[in-house]
Each structure stands twice: as structure tokens, then as C-alpha cells.
Design a protein around this motif. Structure first.
Motif, PDB file in Angstrom:
ATOM      1  N   MET A  14       0.833  -1.203   0.000  1.00 52.74           N
ATOM      2  CA  MET A  14       0.000   0.000   0.000  1.00 52.74           C
ATOM      3  C   MET A  14       0.869   1.255   0.000  1.00 52.74           C
ATOM      4  SD  MET A  14      -3.121  -1.062   2.496  1.00 52.74           S
ATOM      5  CE  MET A  14      -4.116   0.325   1.962  1.00 52.74           C
ATOM      6  N   ARG A  15       2.032   1.140   0.600  1.00 54.57           N
ATOM      7  CA  ARG A  15       2.951   2.269   0.615  1.00 54.57           C
ATOM      8  C   ARG A  15       3.447   2.588  -0.799  1.00 54.57           C
ATOM      9  NH1 ARG A  15       7.658   2.088   5.089  1.00 54.57           N
ATOM     10  NH2 ARG A  15       7.717   4.314   5.550  1.00 54.57           N
ATOM     11  N   ARG A  16       3.643   1.542  -1.586  1.00 56.00           N
ATOM     12  CA  ARG A  16       4.058   1.777  -2.982  1.00 56.00           C
ATOM     13  C   ARG A  16       2.945   2.476  -3.751  1.00 56.00           C
ATOM     14  NH1 ARG A  16       7.421  -2.843  -2.356  1.00 56.00           N
ATOM     15  NH2 ARG A  16       5.890  -4.391  -2.995  1.00 56.00           N
ATOM     16  N   SER A  17       1.708   2.043  -3.537  1.00 53.47           N
ATOM     17  CA  SER A  17       0.580   2.737  -4.166  1.00 53.47           C
ATOM     18  C   SER A  17       0.510   4.177  -3.664  1.00 53.47           C
ATOM     19  CB  SER A  17      -0.739   2.038  -3.830  1.00 53.47           C
ATOM     20  OG  SER A  17      -0.659   0.668  -4.103  1.00 53.47           O
ATOM     21  N   ALA A  54       0.503   2.023 -12.584  1.00 54.71           N
ATOM     22  CA  ALA A  54      -0.643   1.834 -11.693  1.00 54.71           C
ATOM     23  C   ALA A  54      -1.945   2.015 -12.474  1.00 54.71           C
ATOM     24  CB  ALA A  54      -0.575   2.815 -10.524  1.00 54.71           C
ATOM     25  N   THR A  55      -3.054   1.744 -11.815  1.00 51.43           N
ATOM     26  CA  THR A  55      -4.379   1.903 -12.410  1.00 51.43           C
ATOM     27  C   THR A  55      -5.162   2.908 -11.569  1.00 51.43           C
ATOM     28  OG1 THR A  55      -4.306  -0.403 -13.116  1.00 51.43           O
ATOM     29  CG2 THR A  55      -6.469   0.653 -13.110  1.00 51.43           C
ATOM     30  N   PRO A  56      -5.849   3.855 -12.220  1.00 51.22           N
ATOM     31  CA  PRO A  56      -6.663   4.807 -11.458  1.00 51.22           C
ATOM     32  C   PRO A  56      -7.742   4.066 -10.672  1.00 51.22           C
ATOM     33  CG  PRO A  56      -6.513   5.456 -13.779  1.00 51.22           C
ATOM     34  CD  PRO A  56      -5.946   4.080 -13.673  1.00 51.22           C
ATOM     35  N   ALA A  57      -7.994   4.512  -9.455  1.00 57.00           N
ATOM     36  CA  ALA A  57      -8.975   3.829  -8.597  1.00 57.00           C
ATOM     37  C   ALA A  57     -10.384   4.413  -8.735  1.00 57.00           C
ATOM     38  CB  ALA A  57      -8.534   3.921  -7.135  1.00 57.00           C
ATOM     39  N   PHE A  58     -10.479   5.677  -9.107  1.00 59.84           N
ATOM     40  CA  PHE A  58     -11.805   6.314  -9.103  1.00 59.84           C
ATOM     41  C   PHE A  58     -12.550   6.108 -10.415  1.00 59.84           C
ATOM     42  CE2 PHE A  58     -10.197   9.978  -6.093  1.00 59.84           C
ATOM     43  CZ  PHE A  58      -9.935   9.047  -5.108  1.00 59.84           C
ATOM     44  N   LYS A  59     -11.796   6.113 -11.539  1.00 57.97           N
ATOM     45  CA  LYS A  59     -12.451   6.071 -12.849  1.00 57.97           C
ATOM     46  C   LYS A  59     -13.234   4.770 -12.993  1.00 57.97           C
ATOM     47  CE  LYS A  59     -11.399   7.446 -17.576  1.00 57.97           C
ATOM     48  NZ  LYS A  59     -10.310   7.971 -18.437  1.00 57.97           N
ATOM     49  N   GLY A  60     -14.543   4.893 -13.193  1.00 53.97           N
ATOM     50  CA  GLY A  60     -15.388   3.713 -13.309  1.00 53.97           C
ATOM     51  C   GLY A  60     -15.964   3.244 -11.982  1.00 53.97           C
ATOM     52  N   TYR A  61     -15.463   3.812 -10.868  1.00 53.67           N
ATOM     53  CA  TYR A  61     -15.995   3.430  -9.555  1.00 53.67           C
ATOM     54  C   TYR A  61     -17.403   3.993  -9.405  1.00 53.67           C
ATOM     55  CZ  TYR A  61     -16.407   2.870  -4.515  1.00 53.67           C
ATOM     56  OH  TYR A  61     -16.835   2.521  -3.258  1.00 53.67           O
ATOM     57  N   ARG A  62     -18.393   3.117  -9.341  1.00 53.44           N
ATOM     58  CA  ARG A  62     -19.806   3.537  -9.304  1.00 53.44           C
ATOM     59  C   ARG A  62     -20.146   4.526 -10.411  1.00 53.44           C
ATOM     60  NH1 ARG A  62     -22.114   3.082  -3.437  1.00 53.44           N
ATOM     61  NH2 ARG A  62     -20.640   1.618  -2.575  1.00 53.44           N
ATOM     62  N   VAL A  99      -5.215   5.274  -6.490  1.00 55.80           N
ATOM     63  CA  VAL A  99      -4.691   4.315  -7.473  1.00 55.80           C
ATOM     64  C   VAL A  99      -4.694   2.924  -6.858  1.00 55.80           C
ATOM     65  CG1 VAL A  99      -3.122   6.066  -8.427  1.00 55.80           C
ATOM     66  CG2 VAL A  99      -2.213   4.337  -6.851  1.00 55.80           C
ATOM     67  N   VAL A 100      -4.605   1.939  -7.745  1.00 60.89           N
ATOM     68  CA  VAL A 100      -4.391   0.565  -7.299  1.00 60.89           C
ATOM     69  C   VAL A 100      -3.163   0.033  -8.025  1.00 60.89           C
ATOM     70  CG1 VAL A 100      -6.151  -0.268  -8.939  1.00 60.89           C
ATOM     71  CG2 VAL A 100      -5.424  -1.740  -7.046  1.00 60.89           C
ATOM     72  N   LEU A 101      -2.281  -0.612  -7.254  1.00 63.15           N
ATOM     73  CA  LEU A 101      -1.055  -1.197  -7.793  1.00 63.15           C
ATOM     74  C   LEU A 101      -0.902  -2.567  -7.145  1.00 63.15           C
ATOM     75  CD1 LEU A 101       1.680  -0.529  -9.421  1.00 63.15           C
ATOM     76  CD2 LEU A 101       2.638  -0.054  -7.170  1.00 63.15           C
ATOM     77  N   ASP A 102      -0.741  -3.583  -7.981  1.00 60.55           N
ATOM     78  CA  ASP A 102      -0.551  -4.945  -7.451  1.00 60.55           C
ATOM     79  C   ASP A 102      -1.655  -5.330  -6.459  1.00 60.55           C
ATOM     80  OD1 ASP A 102       0.727  -7.357  -7.195  1.00 60.55           O
ATOM     81  OD2 ASP A 102       2.284  -6.631  -5.820  1.00 60.55           O
ATOM     82  N   GLY A 103      -2.889  -4.860  -6.751  1.00 65.57           N
ATOM     83  CA  GLY A 103      -4.035  -5.263  -5.939  1.00 65.57           C
ATOM     84  C   GLY A 103      -4.301  -4.418  -4.698  1.00 65.57           C
ATOM     85  N   THR A 174      -7.485  -3.881  -0.169  1.00 64.22           N
ATOM     86  CA  THR A 174      -7.706  -4.512  -1.471  1.00 64.22           C
ATOM     87  C   THR A 174      -8.964  -3.963  -2.134  1.00 64.22           C
ATOM     88  OG1 THR A 174      -8.840  -6.334  -0.376  1.00 64.22           O
ATOM     89  CG2 THR A 174      -6.496  -6.643  -0.871  1.00 64.22           C
ATOM     90  N   GLU A 175      -9.660  -3.074  -1.443  1.00 66.56           N
ATOM     91  CA  GLU A 175     -10.751  -2.302  -2.037  1.00 66.56           C
ATOM     92  C   GLU A 175     -10.546  -0.838  -1.675  1.00 66.56           C
ATOM     93  OE1 GLU A 175     -14.825  -4.314  -1.662  1.00 66.56           O
ATOM     94  OE2 GLU A 175     -13.594  -5.261  -0.127  1.00 66.56           O
TER      95      GLU A 175
END
Ligand code: MF3
Ligand code: CO
Length: 249
Positions: A14-17, A54-62, A99-103, A174-175
Motif C-alpha cells: 500500500m505504501r508503494r501505491s 498503476a491503475t486509477p482507482a476512481f475512474k469507473g468506480y460507481r 490508485v491501485v497497484l498490485d491489488g 484490497t478495495e
């Protein structure tokens, strides 16, 4: 309903994210200049997140359409970036990124002035940031969630500002949103005991005027009811046996 405690190796992920979120926020802060649009920040943020793997965490969230929330002036949170929203000197803008990185997720926010802003708004931002750090200081094994929440509320109210109650912080891992909810108001000693391995996204939202919030017609943007300006800061913090560990700085 259950709280997922994290092992040290998970906290390290999580620190890497969190480090990526911080880099993105720092870059966006530099782009928040007069004449820039909030979409300029969005575009730069999305490119940077993807360049860093990484992958954006908000885009597409709800159904949320962007990688950032950019909330200007009387907007509290969840402002949607727009090419038509031009920043001007004296504005304050909350930039919120996940963001999400490696889950593993990380989520953080800052509020920055566009060029210079008034002493009153500088104080609003400073008090909100201080309230976040006072809450972080309480994120210790043996304390309760209420210790953290009340630390935010006391600092904000002692300075004559108000706490937004409609939105709260949250567990993260993880969420993007896990249990527990982390309110910015409460009483010392109330609520859950904090345990080693909890990771909390603490995010005070503070209005210069009255506490009320309402939603705009886009069904995302939360604004102050009274039109007063609002500030927002957020960090992800792990409760460790060595005390609070900020994952997003
Ligand atoms: N920091 C905010 C939160 O934790 C941002 C979420 S925006 C959303 O709720 F689009 F993802 F909902
Ligand atoms: Co959050």
C-alpha cells in the motif's frame, strides 16, 4: 461486515501505491495555476498514473468518470474535472486521487491555493491539514476510532470552522472503500478499538461557514449549502505497533 487487518507486507504494498498517489498530487499541485482547467490536471494525472504502472482507482468506480476529483472553492468533494472549469488566482482546489497497484489501493487529497489566496482561506486550509495530522497522531493501538474523530472535530471547531458530516473517511486495502467508516466528528473513547494492521483513509472536509452540504445535478459534486468555501485533506494511515504510519507521503 468485517475489518480486514493488514500484514506488514501488505502495508508495504500500500505504501508503494501511496507513493504514486503522492507523486501525482505533487505534480497536479504545480499545474493548478491561473488559466489551467481542471481537465488539464486530470489529463496529466491519468498519464502519470499509467506511466508509473498503476491503475486509477476512481475512474469507473460507481460510474465516476475521471481519475481525479477536483473540487473548487465552495465544492466540498467529488468535483468532476472539466475543460470549461478554469482556475483563477485566489481559488482553492481540492485534488483527490486514488490508485491501485498490485491489488492494493491508496487514496489521498490536498487542497492548494491557485497563486495566492486570502488569509481566511489560507487558515481554512491550514486548520484542515492540522486536523488531519492530529487525527493521524491518534491512530494508535489502544486508542479508539472516536479518539481520532474527536481530534479532527475539536481542532476544526476550536478555530471557528465546521465539519462536513455527510461524507466520512474509510478503511482501505484490497478495495477502495473498506470498513470501518471514519467520521470527522465524535467523542473520545467512543467507537471501535484500533488494532494493529488497520489501514484508514482519514479525510477531513471542512467548511468555512455552516456545515451543510448538498449535491449538484451531476449527482457527484458536493457543495456547501451556504456557498462558503471548503477544504479537504486525506492520507492513508496504518496502525502499526510502532505507531501511525502514513502511507501517502
Ligand atoms: N477520496 C474519495 C473517497 O474516498 C474519493 C472517491 S471518488 C469516487 O470517497 F469516484 F471514487 F467515488
Ligand atoms: Co477517500
Amino acid at each position: 461486515m468485517s475489518i480486514k487487518l493488514k500484514e506488514p507486507a501488505q502495508i508495504e504494498k500500500m505504501r508503494r501505491s501511496g507513493r504514486i498517489v503522492r507523486q501525482v498530487l505533487d505534480a497536479c499541485a504545480r499545474l493548478a495555476v491561473p488559466g489551467a482547467s481542471t481537465m488539464d490536471l486530470e489529463r496529466a494525472a491519468e498519464r502519470q498514473i499509467r506511466d508509473l504502472g498503476a491503475t486509477p482507482a476512481f475512474k469507473g468506480y460507481r460510474g465516476y468518470p475521471c481519475v481525479l476529483c477536483t473540487s473548487v472553492n465552495q465544492e466540498i468533494v467529488h468535483g468532476i474535472p472539466s475543460a470549461r472549469r478554469l482556475l483563477k488566482a485566489g481559488d482553492i482546489v481540492s485534488i483527490d486521487c486514488g490508485v491501485v497497484l498490485d491489488g492494493y489501493y491508496a487514496d489521498a487529497a490536498i487542497t492548494v491555493p491557485v497563486e495566492d489566496t486570502s488569509p481566511k482561506l489560507q487558515k481554512l486550509m491550514q486548520v484542515t491539514r492540522e486536523a488531519l495530522y492530529q487525527a493521524i497522531e491518534q491512530a494508535r493501538v489502544g486508542n479508539s476510532l472516536g479518539d481520532l474523530s474527536s481530534a479532527v472535530q475539536q481542532h476544526v471547531e476550536a478555530n471557528g470552522f465546521s465539519i462536513v458530516r455527510e461524507f466520512v473517511g474509510h478503511g482501505i486495502g484490497t478495495e477502495l472503500h473498506e470498513e470501518p467508516q471514519v467520521p470527522n466528528f465524535g467523542r473520545r473513547g467512543d467507537g471501535l478499538p484500533l488494532l494493529e494492521g488497520m489501514v484508514l483513509a482519514i479525510e477531513p472536509m471542512v467548511n468555512a461557514g455552516r456545515p451543510g452540504a448538498r449535491l449538484l445535478n451531476d449527482n457527484w459534486t458536493a457543495v456547501t449549502e451556504d456557498g462558503s468555501y471548503s477544504a479537504h485533506f486525506e492520507h492513508c494511515v496504518a496502525v502499526t505497533k510502532n505507531g501511525p504510519l502514513i502511507l501517502t507521503e
